[in-house]
Structure formats: C-alpha cells, structure tokens
Design a protein around this motif. Structure first.
Motif, PDB file in Angstrom:
ATOM      1  N   SER A 173       0.851  -1.190   0.000  1.00 26.57           N
ATOM      2  CA  SER A 173       0.000   0.000   0.000  1.00 26.57           C
ATOM      3  C   SER A 173       0.884   1.237   0.000  1.00 26.57           C
ATOM      4  O   SER A 173       1.950   1.264   0.624  1.00 26.57           O
ATOM      5  CB  SER A 173      -0.888   0.038   1.239  1.00 26.57           C
ATOM      6  N   ASN A 176       1.860   4.926   1.093  1.00 27.53           N
ATOM      7  CA  ASN A 176       1.709   5.740   2.295  1.00 27.53           C
ATOM      8  C   ASN A 176       2.366   7.088   2.062  1.00 27.53           C
ATOM      9  O   ASN A 176       3.440   7.165   1.469  1.00 27.53           O
ATOM     10  CB  ASN A 176       2.414   5.061   3.475  1.00 27.53           C
ATOM     11  N   LYS A 179      -2.461   0.924   6.248  1.00 26.95           N
ATOM     12  CA  LYS A 179      -3.366  -0.186   5.963  1.00 26.95           C
ATOM     13  C   LYS A 179      -3.082  -1.403   6.847  1.00 26.95           C
ATOM     14  O   LYS A 179      -3.962  -1.868   7.553  1.00 26.95           O
ATOM     15  CB  LYS A 179      -3.260  -0.583   4.493  1.00 26.95           C
ATOM     16  N   CYS A 180      -1.853  -1.927   6.815  1.00 28.51           N
ATOM     17  CA  CYS A 180      -1.569  -3.182   7.537  1.00 28.51           C
ATOM     18  C   CYS A 180      -0.933  -2.959   8.913  1.00 28.51           C
ATOM     19  O   CYS A 180      -0.752  -3.906   9.668  1.00 28.51           O
ATOM     20  CB  CYS A 180      -0.695  -4.105   6.698  1.00 28.51           C
TER      21      CYS A 180
END
Length: 147
Positions: free
Chosen positions: A14, A16, A31-32
């Motif tokens: 993702s 960032n 996200k994670c």
C-alpha cells in the motif's frame, strides 16, 4: 520537493504518504499497521517492483545478485549493515537474478553483484562488483534523502 513522501509498505505494498520530518519516528503502514522501515533489505520481485521502486519517492538501492555467487555472499552482510544504518534515508532491496531473470535482464545485468540506485523509478547510479562497507557508504552518500 514537497514535505511529504509517497512510499510503498514493504509488507502489503500500500502507498503511504509520510512527512519527511517524521521518517525517523518509525512510521507504520496506514493499511496493515506493519513498520514501513525494517532496517533490512526487502526482497524484490516482479510482483512488488513497481510499488517499491517506481511508485515510491524515496531513493532505492537494489542489490542484484544470486545465492550461488561468492562475491554476492560476501556483499550480503555489508549490504544488510548499510540498510540497518541508513534506512529510512534510502530503501534497500535485493533482487535474486536467478528467480527474476526477466527483471534482471531489463536492467542489463551482466555481472553480479551489481548495485543500482533508483530515484522516482529512474536509474541514477550503478556499481558492479562487491564493495567494503566504507566504500558502499561513500558511494551511497550523495543519494541519501536529506530530512
């Protein structure tokens, strides 16, 4: 250049946006929630190359090598040490030229280890052959992100 940088999470890929001034604050992926910087070289593959190298605004140094290569084996701990000391001012990644032959061929890798520094997806420097730690750091120094 803006105050924020766009960079890929090495875990989920993702994108960032991180403020330059906050890079040293151990940022996590939105996200994670995994750390964006692991202080170890990321394993680069055809699947994650675009996110980690092309879409990230942080300079990336890629070590093109192979597991059977003696000089690559000698260079591996030196490269890992540089990653532990210089991230987050640069992203470090390793590409196995045996398993990723098409990607290695795309960059005309003729000898290993070969190190290539990318900025915004563009090659800005290349060095073939193993280096000592001090040589590696000197070679990387002009390309490190200034925070």
């Amino acid at each position: 250049m803006s105050e924020a940088l766009l960079l890929a999470c090495p875990h989920c890929l993702s994108m960032n946006r991180i403020q330059r001034a906050r890079l040293d604050d151990a940022p996590s992926c939105g996200k994670c929630k995994q750390p964006l910087f692991t202080k170890t070289p990321a394993d680069l593959t055809a699947a994650n190359y675009d996110a980690i190298v092309n879409r990230s605004e942080l300079p990336v140094v890629v070590d093109f090598g192979a597991s059977w290569c003696g000089p690559c084996k000698m260079m591996a701990p030196i490269f890992a040490q540089a990653a532990s000391e210089l991230e987050p001012r640069m992203r470090f990644a390793k590409l196995d030229t045996e398993s990723e032959q098409a990607l290695a061929g795309r960059f005309g890798i003729r000898s290993i280890p070969t190190l290539i520094i990318f900025r915004n997806g563009q090659e800005v420097a290349r060095q073939a052959g193993a280096m000592q730690g001090s040589q590696l750091k000197s070679w990387l120094a002009p390309h490190l992100l200034v925070t």
